[in-house]
Enzyme design. Structure first.
Site, PDB file in Angstrom:
ATOM      1  N   ASP A  17     -63.201 -22.748  98.164  1.00 25.55           N
ATOM      2  CA  ASP A  17     -61.818 -22.286  98.321  1.00 25.55           C
ATOM      3  C   ASP A  17     -61.622 -21.365  99.522  1.00 25.55           C
ATOM      4  O   ASP A  17     -60.692 -21.553 100.299  1.00 25.55           O
ATOM      5  CB  ASP A  17     -61.348 -21.586  97.044  1.00 25.55           C
ATOM      6  N   ARG A  98     -64.160  -4.742  93.162  1.00 24.55           N
ATOM      7  CA  ARG A  98     -63.001  -4.966  94.044  1.00 24.55           C
ATOM      8  C   ARG A  98     -62.732  -3.787  94.974  1.00 24.55           C
ATOM      9  O   ARG A  98     -62.480  -3.979  96.150  1.00 24.55           O
ATOM     10  CB  ARG A  98     -61.759  -5.347  93.239  1.00 24.55           C
ATOM     11  N   ASP A 127     -57.779  -9.291  89.369  1.00 17.11           N
ATOM     12  CA  ASP A 127     -58.439  -9.047  90.657  1.00 17.11           C
ATOM     13  C   ASP A 127     -57.474  -9.015  91.846  1.00 17.11           C
ATOM     14  O   ASP A 127     -57.650  -8.236  92.772  1.00 17.11           O
ATOM     15  CB  ASP A 127     -59.553 -10.074  90.882  1.00 17.11           C
ATOM     16  N   SER A 178     -65.549 -19.900  85.486  1.00 20.58           N
ATOM     17  CA  SER A 178     -65.271 -18.993  86.588  1.00 20.58           C
ATOM     18  C   SER A 178     -66.192 -17.792  86.398  1.00 20.58           C
ATOM     19  O   SER A 178     -66.152 -17.128  85.362  1.00 20.58           O
ATOM     20  CB  SER A 178     -63.806 -18.559  86.558  1.00 20.58           C
TER      21      SER A 178
HETATM   22  N1  ARG Z   1     -61.501 -10.150  83.154  1.00 22.33           N
HETATM   23  C1  ARG Z   1     -62.471  -9.430  83.897  1.00 22.33           C
HETATM   24  C2  ARG Z   1     -61.792  -8.370  84.720  1.00 22.33           C
HETATM   25  O1  ARG Z   1     -60.620  -8.413  84.879  1.00 22.33           O
HETATM   26  C3  ARG Z   1     -63.354 -10.333  84.724  1.00 22.33           C
HETATM   27  C4  ARG Z   1     -62.718 -10.946  85.909  1.00 22.33           C
HETATM   28  C5  ARG Z   1     -63.644 -11.899  86.546  1.00 22.33           C
HETATM   29  N2  ARG Z   1     -63.134 -12.382  87.762  1.00 22.33           N
HETATM   30  C6  ARG Z   1     -63.243 -13.636  88.155  1.00 22.33           C
HETATM   31  N3  ARG Z   1     -62.694 -13.958  89.289  1.00 22.33           N
HETATM   32  N4  ARG Z   1     -63.868 -14.543  87.460  1.00 22.33           N
HETATM   33  O2  ARG Z   1     -62.415  -7.463  85.215  1.00 22.33           O
END
Ligand code: ARG
Length: 407
Positions: A17, A98, A127, A178
């Site tokens: 991506d 992040r 994110d 994911s």
């Molecule tokens: N739900 C978790 C969080 O908000 C994990 C996010 C994982 N991110 C991803 N792009 N798979 O911190």
């Protein structure tokens, strides 16, 4: 330095991506793309390979940084000091990475004269919020875009684009989940896990072995100084080494597997599988050391702080004024959080069974029921009399008003 008004900095993973996004952003916005790849311990490919691919896919510059030490020291250690668990469960794995990636994005944007930051997040998750709020909290002049969310870069479009332009990236491999991974842990979502009744299968886990069939118990002594681990079994470690070593040892015992449904900032409930063996074992040990070194009211108040701190970090407020003020409070509480914690790792659990500290508030002579007791028990009588006074007055009033409890 000349400012290129026409440049975009892109958070680059090296995957399909974001590789397509390089050309896609170029076409859709007429701007040059600078990629930024940050290693926070996600495993996978070498930074040089990722850098090469970015340039082959059309990036004008490719910035790479090994940020694992920085991530462990400046992001994971504050989370440890805060015993941070969102909804009392999730050690904030993705929420911590992040802000550090955002820091490098801003740094690269300044270095290469970009005015916009792009990331590969969808419009449904936390994110995107974490990236954008972090970026504008550091650089209020910066614009943010997401090709997936804002420029209609769907998966099918990406595959078609990669094939048409012969990009040096695999388009056939499709992971059923994911996954987001770093030094502090792994997050696994989507696929069959979206049915809440489906149990996770073995292939979901990488950091942890099955706790149902553990090897022999593993006893470990963790030494802390000022709230952070400085030695394991007497051997000095950096914060990064401490987390890595505990990932290995606690992971081998299946510690830190989490299966939960959590509330995202964007209002969606989502099923999440996490594994964070090092984080979970270290937090357990750190809490046990705080139990002997923090004064009672300070510890009680800190517990409330910890929840607010975790909510803030989960909800994209890493660089916010409130979070910074809380860091100062938490830092102040850590000055005596030094000493050793002994714990047994076994069968999915990290169990503390010993603690010792020069700065302990535990007083053997006060606590003991054996000879040597220095606690003056006679003073408890008067203490209780005054302590229970208001409730006693209230109970007497209830009786007077005909509202007695009937006893
Ligand atoms: N739900 C978790 C969080 O908000 C994990 C996010 C994982 N991110 C991803 N792009 N798979 O911190």
């Amino acid at each position: 330095m000349s400012v290129h008004k026409d440049r975009v900095v892109l958070a680059y993973s090296g995957g399909l991506d974001t590789s397509v996004a390089i050309g896609w952003i170029g076409e859709q916005t007429g701007r040059e793309v600078v990629t930024v790849a940050v290693d926070v311990g996600q495993g996978g490919e070498d930074l040089d390979v990722i850098r090469r691919r970015a340039l082959d896919c059309g990036a004008v510059e490719a910035y790479v940084a090994d940020a694992r030490e920085e991530f462990a020291e400046d992001f994971c250690m504050p989370a440890l000091k805060a015993n941070a668990l969102y909804e009392n469960t999730y050690p904030l794995v993705s929420a911590l990475s992040r802000p550090v990636i955002a820091k490098h994005l801003v740094k690269a944007a300044r270095e290469f004269g970009a005015t916009t930051v792009a990331h590969g997040c969808t419009g449904k998750g936390n994110d995107q919020v974490r990236f954008e709020v972090a970026i504008t909290s550091m650089a209020p002049d910066m614009d943010c875009i997401s090709p997936v969310r804002d420029l209609a870069l769907t998966r099918d479009v990406a595959i078609e684009y990669a094939e048409k332009h012969d990009l040096p990236i695999e388009t056939t491999k499709h992971n059923p989940f994911s996954i987001d991974q770093n030094v502090w842990g792994r997050a696994i979502e989507t696929g069959f896990l979206e049915d809440l009744w489906n149990a996770p299968t073995k292939d979901v886990y990488v950091y942890t072995d099955d706790p149902t069939y553990p090897p022999l118990p593993d006893e470990v002594i963790l030494t802390f100084e000022g709230g952070i681990p400085v030695a394991i079994d007497g051997k000095s470690v950096t914060p990064l080494e401490a987390v890595q070593e505990m990932n290995r040892r606690a992971g081998a015992q299946g510690v830190g597997r989490i299966d939960t449904v959590e509330d995202r900032l964007v209002g969606i409930k989502s099923r999440e599988i996490y594994e964070a063996p090092g984080a979970v074992a270290l937090i357990e040990a750190h809490r046990a050391l705080e139990a002997v070194t923090l004064e009672r009211l300070q510890r009680r108040y800190k517990r409330q702080m910890e929840q607010v701190w975790s909510d803030l970090v989960y909800e994209a407020q890493w660089y916010s004024p409130l979070k910074q003020s809380m860091d100062a409070f938490i830092e102040d509480t850590q000055k005596y959080v030094s000493g050793d914690i002994r714990m047994v790792l076994h069968g999915g659990r990290a169990t503390v069974n010993g603690r010792r500290s020069e700065s302990s508030l535990y007083d053997f002579e006060l606590a003991t029921y054996d000879t040597g007791d220095s606690f003056d028990q006679s003073s408890s009588r008067g203490f209780i009399e005054i302590y229970g006074m208001q409730s006693k007055l209230a109970a007497a009033r209830d009786v007077r008003m005909g509202q007695g409890t009937g006893f």
